[in-house]
Design a protein around this motif. Structure first.
Motif, PDB file in Angstrom:
ATOM      1  N   SER A   1     -47.622  29.829 -18.667  1.00 56.55           N
ATOM      2  CA  SER A   1     -47.310  31.234 -18.389  1.00 56.55           C
ATOM      3  C   SER A   1     -48.543  32.130 -18.511  1.00 56.55           C
ATOM      4  CB  SER A   1     -46.210  31.726 -19.344  1.00 56.55           C
ATOM      5  OG  SER A   1     -46.620  31.579 -20.691  1.00 56.55           O
ATOM      6  N   ALA A   2     -49.527  31.697 -19.326  1.00 50.16           N
ATOM      7  CA  ALA A   2     -50.728  32.507 -19.530  1.00 50.16           C
ATOM      8  C   ALA A   2     -51.786  32.288 -18.452  1.00 50.16           C
ATOM      9  CB  ALA A   2     -51.330  32.215 -20.908  1.00 50.16           C
ATOM     10  N   VAL A   3     -51.797  31.097 -17.847  1.00 55.38           N
ATOM     11  CA  VAL A   3     -52.842  30.788 -16.859  1.00 55.38           C
ATOM     12  C   VAL A   3     -52.308  30.760 -15.431  1.00 55.38           C
ATOM     13  CG1 VAL A   3     -54.149  29.473 -18.566  1.00 55.38           C
ATOM     14  CG2 VAL A   3     -52.571  28.265 -17.042  1.00 55.38           C
TER      15      VAL A   3
ATOM     16  N   THR B   1     -44.319  20.497 -24.079  1.00 57.71           N
ATOM     17  CA  THR B   1     -43.425  21.655 -24.114  1.00 57.71           C
ATOM     18  C   THR B   1     -42.975  21.865 -25.561  1.00 57.71           C
ATOM     19  OG1 THR B   1     -41.364  20.419 -23.808  1.00 57.71           O
ATOM     20  CG2 THR B   1     -42.589  21.036 -21.805  1.00 57.71           C
ATOM     21  N   GLU B   2     -42.140  22.862 -25.749  1.00 54.97           N
ATOM     22  CA  GLU B   2     -41.614  23.108 -27.103  1.00 54.97           C
ATOM     23  C   GLU B   2     -40.741  21.950 -27.569  1.00 54.97           C
ATOM     24  OE1 GLU B   2     -39.654  26.734 -26.248  1.00 54.97           O
ATOM     25  OE2 GLU B   2     -41.489  27.960 -26.393  1.00 54.97           O
TER      26      GLU B   2
ATOM     27  N   GLY C   1     -42.115  26.727 -22.453  1.00 58.40           N
ATOM     28  CA  GLY C   1     -43.406  26.977 -23.097  1.00 58.40           C
ATOM     29  C   GLY C   1     -44.423  25.897 -22.808  1.00 58.40           C
ATOM     30  N   ALA C   2     -44.372  25.329 -21.612  1.00 53.36           N
ATOM     31  CA  ALA C   2     -45.264  24.217 -21.259  1.00 53.36           C
ATOM     32  C   ALA C   2     -46.725  24.617 -21.383  1.00 53.36           C
ATOM     33  CB  ALA C   2     -44.972  23.749 -19.833  1.00 53.36           C
ATOM     34  N   ALA C   3     -47.503  23.699 -21.947  1.00 56.40           N
ATOM     35  CA  ALA C   3     -48.948  23.911 -22.107  1.00 56.40           C
ATOM     36  C   ALA C   3     -49.662  22.605 -21.787  1.00 56.40           C
ATOM     37  CB  ALA C   3     -49.275  24.351 -23.534  1.00 56.40           C
ATOM     38  N   GLY C   4     -50.811  22.726 -21.171  1.00 57.59           N
ATOM     39  CA  GLY C   4     -51.576  21.538 -20.811  1.00 57.59           C
ATOM     40  C   GLY C   4     -52.996  21.599 -21.329  1.00 57.59           C
ATOM     41  N   ARG C   5     -53.622  20.436 -21.394  1.00 58.20           N
ATOM     42  CA  ARG C   5     -55.051  20.351 -21.720  1.00 58.20           C
ATOM     43  C   ARG C   5     -55.540  18.962 -21.347  1.00 58.20           C
ATOM     44  NH1 ARG C   5     -55.557  20.250 -28.353  1.00 58.20           N
ATOM     45  NH2 ARG C   5     -54.108  18.560 -28.767  1.00 58.20           N
ATOM     46  N   LEU C   6     -56.849  18.793 -21.378  1.00 55.16           N
ATOM     47  CA  LEU C   6     -57.439  17.491 -21.101  1.00 55.16           C
ATOM     48  C   LEU C   6     -56.931  16.481 -22.126  1.00 55.16           C
ATOM     49  CD1 LEU C   6     -61.123  18.635 -20.408  1.00 55.16           C
ATOM     50  CD2 LEU C   6     -59.276  18.294 -18.747  1.00 55.16           C
ATOM     51  N   THR C   7     -56.827  15.215 -21.732  1.00 57.47           N
ATOM     52  CA  THR C   7     -56.311  14.187 -22.638  1.00 57.47           C
ATOM     53  C   THR C   7     -57.237  14.012 -23.844  1.00 57.47           C
ATOM     54  OG1 THR C   7     -57.493  12.424 -21.486  1.00 57.47           O
ATOM     55  CG2 THR C   7     -55.251  12.923 -20.740  1.00 57.47           C
TER      56      THR C   7
END
Length: 309
Positions: free
Chosen positions: A45-47, A83-84, A101-107
């Protein structure tokens, strides 16, 4: 793990020259955010708006939601989503990504590799740029995602790399008599052309050959606008015999382009419908297949009607 090779393989999901830079754009964005704050997660949601802007500006004309690469990049082994509720992406739905509230990042494995070898980030980024975008857009794309790269080699693997033909620039500029095919600009300092470039119609990154049938001599401004999809090539009414007017090709100007200044009107809007200048008689014109690729994969929106003199 050879992370550079894995990065190069991201492009394999495209088919038949269709541009699909959604994953590369998200990956570049994620590398930039790692460079700024290594352990921060990117909440969807932020990006979302950042990613939507990148897709609009650097992606093909067809609309695609940022949720698509946010979910699908997981399958390439470089990206994870939580996610949450716990690990795993809820899918490609925007509503689901926001609501959970899904969030991602590099592994974790890739983040560890980037910490061990800081130069790896630059090599991966250059592979993404080289395999998906023309050189005219590399610097501004890095600026758009906030990525800082040192001047260095591309880092491409020999197996993933085609050698560019250094002669293309001279061949194309000669074919067009050292003048911009769109505006006629022919500036020199002494005997040296300045501000003139050999543009690929079908991008080199998408198997565009280094030859005159895929080349246009353009001034720096019109080269950038051609690669951004503001300008394109359309059929005209030439006789196909090298009459100095692009063998019937005419200039397309996107209706999406907005410019209120006199300069914008004169140097861009007024080009709509004008015949392309060149190539010289006896030179092979731009191949229809390359022109069609640019129209479908790069040119944005619908062309403006021809301007009246």
């Amino acid at each position: 793990m050879d992370w550079v090779a894995r990065t190069a393989q991201l492009r394999q999901w495209t088919r038949s020259g269709v541009r699909a830079p959604h994953k590369p754009l998200l990956f570049l964005y994620a590398l930039s955010r790692f460079q700024q704050a290594a352990d921060d997660e990117l909440r969807y949601s932020a990006v979302e708006e950042d990613l939507r802007r990148l897709l609009t500006e650097y992606g093909p004309g067809n609309r695609t939601t940022p949720a698509y690469p946010f979910h699908h990049l997981v399958s390439d082994g470089v990206w994870e989503v939580r996610t949450e509720r716990g690990p795993g992406s809820p899918g490609t739905g925007v509503r689901e990504l926001r609501a959970t509230g899904a969030a991602g990042r590099l592994t974790p494995e890739l983040r560890a590799a980037l910490r061990r070898a800081p130069s790896l980030l630059g090599r991966m980024a250059r592979v993404l740029l080289d395999l998906n975008f023309p050189p005219s857009l590399h610097a501004e794309l890095c600026e758009a995602v906030g990525l800082e790269l040192e001047e260095a080699g591309t880092g491409l693997l020999p197996a993933a790399r085609r050698q560019r033909d250094r002669r293309m620039r001279e061949v194309v500029l000669t074919a067009y008599a050292y003048q911009c095919a769109f505006c006629g600009y022919d500036g020199r300092i002494g005997s040296v052309p300045v501000g003139l470039e050999a543009a690929h119609v079908r991008w080199w990154a998408f198997d565009g050959p280094d030859d005159v049938e895929n080349g246009l001599c353009l001034c720096s401004l019109h080269h950038k606008l051609f690669d951004k999809g503001v300008l394109g090539l359309g059929d005209g009414h030439g006789d196909g015999h090298g009459d100095g007017h692009g063998d019937g090709h005419r200039i397309l100007v996107s209706q999406s382009f907005v410019g209120r200044s006199t300069a914008a009107r004169e140097h861009v809007v007024a080009l709509a419908g004008r015949p392309v200048i060149g190539p010289q008689p006896g030179v092979r014109p731009i191949a229809a297949a390359h022109r069609s690729w640019h129209t479908s994969e790069v040119f944005h929106g619908s062309p403006r009607p021809a301007t009246t003199a």
